[in-house]
Design a protein around this motif. Structure first.
Motif, PDB file in Angstrom:
ATOM      1  N   GLN A  78       0.676  -1.273  -0.040  1.00 46.94           N
ATOM      2  CA  GLN A  78      -0.160   0.015   0.057  1.00 46.94           C
ATOM      3  C   GLN A  78       1.042   1.219  -0.033  1.00 46.94           C
ATOM      4  OE1 GLN A  78      -1.879  -0.913   3.721  1.00 46.94           O
ATOM      5  NE2 GLN A  78      -3.747  -2.034   2.704  1.00 46.94           N
ATOM      6  N   SER A  79       0.522   2.120  -0.887  1.00 49.35           N
ATOM      7  CA  SER A  79       1.210   3.493  -1.044  1.00 49.35           C
ATOM      8  C   SER A  79       0.410   4.699  -1.512  1.00 49.35           C
ATOM      9  CB  SER A  79       2.523   3.404  -1.944  1.00 49.35           C
ATOM     10  OG  SER A  79       3.316   4.477  -2.057  1.00 49.35           O
ATOM     11  N   GLY A  80      -0.957   4.511  -1.236  1.00 50.18           N
ATOM     12  CA  GLY A  80      -1.852   5.568  -1.766  1.00 50.18           C
ATOM     13  C   GLY A  80      -1.668   6.889  -1.516  1.00 50.18           C
ATOM     14  N   TYR A  81      -0.916   7.399  -0.652  1.00 55.55           N
ATOM     15  CA  TYR A  81      -0.795   8.604  -0.079  1.00 55.55           C
ATOM     16  C   TYR A  81       0.125   9.685  -0.700  1.00 55.55           C
ATOM     17  CZ  TYR A  81       3.440   7.172   2.281  1.00 55.55           C
ATOM     18  OH  TYR A  81       4.558   6.592   2.487  1.00 55.55           O
ATOM     19  N   GLY A  82       0.451   9.277  -2.144  1.00 57.22           N
ATOM     20  CA  GLY A  82       1.586  10.166  -2.676  1.00 57.22           C
ATOM     21  C   GLY A  82       0.964  11.122  -3.520  1.00 57.22           C
ATOM     22  N   THR A  83      -0.072  11.847  -2.977  1.00 56.15           N
ATOM     23  CA  THR A  83      -0.836  12.955  -4.011  1.00 56.15           C
ATOM     24  C   THR A  83      -0.952  14.193  -2.709  1.00 56.15           C
ATOM     25  OG1 THR A  83      -3.024  12.681  -2.970  1.00 56.15           O
ATOM     26  CG2 THR A  83      -2.228  11.096  -4.693  1.00 56.15           C
ATOM     27  N   VAL A  84      -1.351  15.250  -3.431  1.00 57.46           N
ATOM     28  CA  VAL A  84      -1.620  16.755  -2.714  1.00 57.46           C
ATOM     29  C   VAL A  84      -2.551  16.280  -1.532  1.00 57.46           C
ATOM     30  CG1 VAL A  84      -0.971  17.928  -4.699  1.00 57.46           C
ATOM     31  CG2 VAL A  84      -3.418  17.446  -4.504  1.00 57.46           C
ATOM     32  N   ASP A  85      -3.297  15.199  -1.487  1.00 55.28           N
ATOM     33  CA  ASP A  85      -4.114  15.043  -0.433  1.00 55.28           C
ATOM     34  C   ASP A  85      -3.599  14.330   0.802  1.00 55.28           C
ATOM     35  OD1 ASP A  85      -6.364  16.289  -1.663  1.00 55.28           O
ATOM     36  OD2 ASP A  85      -6.681  14.421  -2.715  1.00 55.28           O
ATOM     37  N   GLY A  86      -2.404  13.480   0.404  1.00 54.87           N
ATOM     38  CA  GLY A  86      -1.501  13.126   1.573  1.00 54.87           C
ATOM     39  C   GLY A  86      -2.506  11.956   2.145  1.00 54.87           C
ATOM     40  N   ILE A  87      -2.234  11.901   3.494  1.00 53.24           N
ATOM     41  CA  ILE A  87      -3.105  10.931   4.462  1.00 53.24           C
ATOM     42  C   ILE A  87      -4.088  11.513   4.899  1.00 53.24           C
ATOM     43  CG2 ILE A  87      -3.019   9.219   6.265  1.00 53.24           C
ATOM     44  CD1 ILE A  87      -0.089   8.827   5.661  1.00 53.24           C
ATOM     45  N   THR A  88      -5.449  10.977   4.944  1.00 51.53           N
ATOM     46  CA  THR A  88      -6.648  11.730   5.621  1.00 51.53           C
ATOM     47  C   THR A  88      -6.768  11.122   6.687  1.00 51.53           C
ATOM     48  OG1 THR A  88      -7.814  11.948   3.122  1.00 51.53           O
ATOM     49  CG2 THR A  88      -9.040  12.061   5.254  1.00 51.53           C
ATOM     50  N   PRO A  89      -6.638  12.070   7.892  1.00 52.98           N
ATOM     51  CA  PRO A  89      -6.800  11.461   9.306  1.00 52.98           C
ATOM     52  C   PRO A  89      -8.292  10.778   9.593  1.00 52.98           C
ATOM     53  CG  PRO A  89      -6.995  13.929   9.093  1.00 52.98           C
ATOM     54  CD  PRO A  89      -6.723  13.337   7.632  1.00 52.98           C
ATOM     55  N   ASP A  90      -7.871   9.782  10.492  1.00 50.90           N
ATOM     56  CA  ASP A  90      -9.162   9.373  11.042  1.00 50.90           C
ATOM     57  C   ASP A  90     -10.052  10.149  11.751  1.00 50.90           C
ATOM     58  OD1 ASP A  90      -8.423   6.683  10.203  1.00 50.90           O
ATOM     59  OD2 ASP A  90      -7.025   6.882  11.874  1.00 50.90           O
ATOM     60  N   TYR A  91      -9.541  11.360  12.495  1.00 49.01           N
ATOM     61  CA  TYR A  91     -10.206  12.303  12.903  1.00 49.01           C
ATOM     62  C   TYR A  91      -9.816  13.609  12.625  1.00 49.01           C
ATOM     63  CZ  TYR A  91     -11.784   8.724  16.245  1.00 49.01           C
ATOM     64  OH  TYR A  91     -12.351   7.435  16.749  1.00 49.01           O
ATOM     65  N   TYR A  92     -10.589  14.251  11.489  1.00 48.09           N
ATOM     66  CA  TYR A  92      -9.821  15.559  11.227  1.00 48.09           C
ATOM     67  C   TYR A  92     -10.360  16.706  12.232  1.00 48.09           C
ATOM     68  CZ  TYR A  92      -9.190  19.300   7.794  1.00 48.09           C
ATOM     69  OH  TYR A  92      -8.734  20.476   7.207  1.00 48.09           O
ATOM     70  N   ILE A  93      -9.434  17.509  12.695  1.00 46.81           N
ATOM     71  CA  ILE A  93      -9.532  18.664  13.245  1.00 46.81           C
ATOM     72  C   ILE A  93      -8.460  19.638  13.073  1.00 46.81           C
ATOM     73  CG2 ILE A  93      -8.112  17.371  15.323  1.00 46.81           C
ATOM     74  CD1 ILE A  93      -9.830  19.079  17.273  1.00 46.81           C
ATOM     75  N   GLU A  94      -8.834  20.728  12.707  1.00 48.39           N
ATOM     76  CA  GLU A  94      -8.049  21.902  12.457  1.00 48.39           C
ATOM     77  C   GLU A  94      -7.368  22.443  13.678  1.00 48.39           C
ATOM     78  OE1 GLU A  94      -8.865  24.816   9.627  1.00 48.39           O
ATOM     79  OE2 GLU A  94     -10.199  23.490   8.353  1.00 48.39           O
ATOM     80  N   ASP A  95      -5.889  22.640  13.464  1.00 49.10           N
ATOM     81  CA  ASP A  95      -5.324  23.203  14.725  1.00 49.10           C
ATOM     82  C   ASP A  95      -5.120  24.923  14.647  1.00 49.10           C
ATOM     83  OD1 ASP A  95      -3.721  23.370  16.897  1.00 49.10           O
ATOM     84  OD2 ASP A  95      -1.871  22.582  16.121  1.00 49.10           O
ATOM     85  N   ASN A  96      -6.443  25.248  14.596  1.00 48.16           N
ATOM     86  CA  ASN A  96      -6.499  26.670  14.611  1.00 48.16           C
ATOM     87  C   ASN A  96      -7.209  27.608  15.885  1.00 48.16           C
ATOM     88  OD1 ASN A  96      -9.158  25.799  14.234  1.00 48.16           O
ATOM     89  ND2 ASN A  96      -9.735  26.783  12.541  1.00 48.16           N
ATOM     90  N   GLN A  97      -6.990  26.869  16.919  1.00 48.06           N
ATOM     91  CA  GLN A  97      -7.484  27.473  18.201  1.00 48.06           C
ATOM     92  C   GLN A  97      -6.141  27.925  18.914  1.00 48.06           C
ATOM     93  OE1 GLN A  97     -10.503  27.443  20.092  1.00 48.06           O
ATOM     94  NE2 GLN A  97     -11.181  26.998  18.039  1.00 48.06           N
ATOM     95  N   ILE A  98      -5.947  29.352  18.940  1.00 49.63           N
ATOM     96  CA  ILE A  98      -4.892  30.083  19.484  1.00 49.63           C
ATOM     97  C   ILE A  98      -5.308  31.007  20.397  1.00 49.63           C
ATOM     98  CG2 ILE A  98      -3.903  29.999  17.253  1.00 49.63           C
ATOM     99  CD1 ILE A  98      -5.461  33.205  18.246  1.00 49.63           C
ATOM    100  N   PRO A  99      -4.234  31.501  21.272  1.00 49.06           N
ATOM    101  CA  PRO A  99      -2.984  31.026  21.475  1.00 49.06           C
ATOM    102  C   PRO A  99      -2.688  29.375  21.591  1.00 49.06           C
ATOM    103  CG  PRO A  99      -3.194  32.977  22.880  1.00 49.06           C
ATOM    104  CD  PRO A  99      -4.488  32.371  22.604  1.00 49.06           C
ATOM    105  N   TYR A 100      -1.736  28.861  20.995  1.00 46.42           N
ATOM    106  CA  TYR A 100      -1.442  27.429  21.092  1.00 46.42           C
ATOM    107  C   TYR A 100      -1.274  26.997  22.661  1.00 46.42           C
ATOM    108  CZ  TYR A 100      -1.333  27.086  16.243  1.00 46.42           C
ATOM    109  OH  TYR A 100      -1.263  27.082  14.965  1.00 46.42           O
ATOM    110  N   LEU A 101      -1.738  26.099  23.243  1.00 44.33           N
ATOM    111  CA  LEU A 101      -1.486  25.503  24.628  1.00 44.33           C
ATOM    112  C   LEU A 101      -0.047  24.825  24.553  1.00 44.33           C
ATOM    113  CD1 LEU A 101      -4.871  24.535  25.788  1.00 44.33           C
ATOM    114  CD2 LEU A 101      -3.735  26.694  26.350  1.00 44.33           C
ATOM    115  N   PRO A 102       0.253  24.609  25.689  1.00 42.58           N
ATOM    116  CA  PRO A 102       1.869  23.773  25.736  1.00 42.58           C
ATOM    117  C   PRO A 102       1.303  22.321  25.342  1.00 42.58           C
ATOM    118  CG  PRO A 102       1.253  25.007  27.771  1.00 42.58           C
ATOM    119  CD  PRO A 102       0.089  25.367  27.047  1.00 42.58           C
TER     120      PRO A 102
END
Length: 480
Positions: free
Chosen positions: A396-420
């Motif tokens: 298996q090697s199906g992640y070699g595209t601009v979409d990469g590996i799609t996460p099992d749980y998609y969550i954007e890391d856009n809550q700021i300020p970043y916590l430790p």
């Protein structure tokens, strides 16, 4: 079979030096090039001919390259090189030419002249004018760390100037010393909160940015957490050995859950990916395949003839501090900056255990490559050339595209300020705790958090536009 040195030649490079035919591939060897002063006036044609010969020999898509007779070797080398690339926008987004080989080689080994900042860029208000640099990680041992800068800080000015799309690059490149002005959010308005002056310096980045054992708040079980930013073995394998020591600690403390934080990791040496995966793999043996390589036709033919079909299969290592039998799964935190060797680890572990990815789509690089310096002309040019692609034990090697590996749980890391890192309420780790059914604890900083619109989704490293997405692999020598 691991780190690249300027004395290591590609199989077919012997053809370049001895003028043998392209299909007459002979056993590889090594050549120690005497110390000489690099020429600074190498002509375009000399560099371009060297670049073409290098790519024609080693490039994974060498059979797709246009004939040299149809190219203008007098072109600027960077323009010429782009004419050799196979489908730049969608397939080979990675092969590159440099006119400062030593600097790129050092960067691949985690050594560069930096302030030590990794950040997300986002607009500070709805006007989409002024930008903020939201610091996501500070390089250990860097000038920024010495100045007291930390994850969660927000830079709103550089040298007393507001940051915009128009001036961002020039602000960063104008000097080795900058005054970084901080801001904090008060009633939905960003206000100034002091400044520090920082001078960039040559820094060797320790890829282990954080490691720790965290007590899970509900079950009382122990969770191992590793924030790993680059796959580099270090001098005398010091960083690989640091990984071994960390996992020895995880093992002795009966860690039963593991978070591998690769959100900032753009790749590195396959050898270090082998070490890390061999410390994690569940019930893996040295006979179990971690990854399989594919090369161009000439190399495939030679390597199969010289070493047999098993040459392409790379197995897990015998790592006494492996904790796989203590785990039922591994959580991997991902982002658009997660690339190459990081993706190799995810893909390589999946046939053997449950790998739960949390975050955003990865960068999408299932290729491996190497650095080659222009020893023919003794110039400062070098090439990062893609040699082939990898699959896992299941092919298996199906992640070699601009979409990469799609996460099992998609969550954007856009809550700021970043916590430790490791904070129960840190955006990605909080999702892991939810999956585990663990109750998160309140944080005094939650009241000041907000969601921002990011200008791009990369965790940028100072003025870097995107992750280098490197996976380093040496070329086979006469002994394997």
């Amino acid at each position: 079979m691991r780190k690249v040195t300027s004395a290591t030649l590609l199989v077919g490079f012997i053809c370049v030096f001895s003028a043998c035919k392209e299909d007459d591939v002979i056993s590889p060897t090594t050549l120690t090039v005497p110390e000489t002063t690099k020429e600074t006036n190498t002509t375009n044609s000399l560099v371009n001919n060297w670049a073409y010969d290098t790519m024609k020999d080693a490039y994974y898509w060498s059979s797709e390259m246009v004939s040299l007779s149809n190219l203008d070797v007098s072109l600027d080398p960077f323009s010429f090189f782009e004419k050799l690339i196979y489908n730049r926008e969608t397939i080979d987004r990675f092969s590159s030419l440099t006119d400062d080989f030593e600097a790129l080689e050092n960067d691949f080994n985690g050594i560069s002249k930096i302030f030590g900042l990794r950040y997300t860029i986002a607009y500070l208000d709805n006007s989409s004018t002024n930008l903020g640099l939201f610091l996501s990680q500070i390089t250990p041992g860097s000038a920024a760390e010495a100045a007291g800068m930390k994850r969660g800080d927000v830079i709103i000015t550089i040298d007393n100037q507001n940051i915009t799309s128009a001036n961002f690059s020039s602000l960063f490149s104008s000097s080795d010393t900058h005054s970084f002005g901080f801001g904090k959010l008060e009633n939905d308005v960003w206000v100034s909160e002091g400044a520090v002056s920082v001078t960039s310096m040559v820094t060797e980045e320790n890829p282990v940015a954080y490691s720790g054992i965290i007590d899970l708040p509900v079950s009382g079980r122990k969770l191992g957490y590793l924030l790993y930013t680059q796959f580099i073995p270090g001098s005398a394998d010091e960083y690989d050995n640091q990984l071994r020591s960390i996992f020895a600690d995880f093992k002795s403390n009966q860690v039963s859950e593991l978070v591998l934080d690769l959100r900032f990791n753009g790749g590195g040496y396959i050898s270090s990916a082998e070490v890390l995966s061999s410390l994690i793999g569940k019930n893996t043996k040295t006979s179990d395949i971690f990854y399989i390589e594919k090369w161009n036709e000439s190399y495939e033919s030679y390597l199969r003839s010289a070493y047999g079909s098993n040459y392409f299969n790379h197995s897990f290592l015998n790592e006494p501090n492996n904790i796989g039998n203590q785990l039922s799964r591994v959580f991997v935190l991902t982002s658009n900056s997660t690339a190459s060797a990081s993706e190799l680890v995810i893909n390589g572990l999946e046939p053997y255990m449950e790998v739960i990815t949390v975050g955003e789509n990865t960068y999408g690089k299932n290729l491996f490559g190497t650095l080659v310096g222009d020893e023919v002309n003794k110039s400062n040019y070098g090439i990062y050339v893609m040699l082939g692609e990898t699959t896992n034990a299941l092919g298996q090697s199906g992640y070699g595209t601009v979409d990469g590996i799609t996460p099992d749980y998609y969550i954007e890391d856009n809550q700021i300020p970043y916590l430790p890192i490791g904070d129960y309420n840190e955006t990605l780790f909080s999702q892991v705790l939810d999956i585990l059914g663990e109750k998160t604890l309140a944080s005094a900083r939650l009241g000041n958090k907000t969601t921002v619109w990011r200008k791009n989704k990369f965790y940028m490293k100072e003025a870097e536009a995107k992750p280098l997405a490197k996976t380093i692999r040496t070329i086979p020598t006469a002994t394997k």
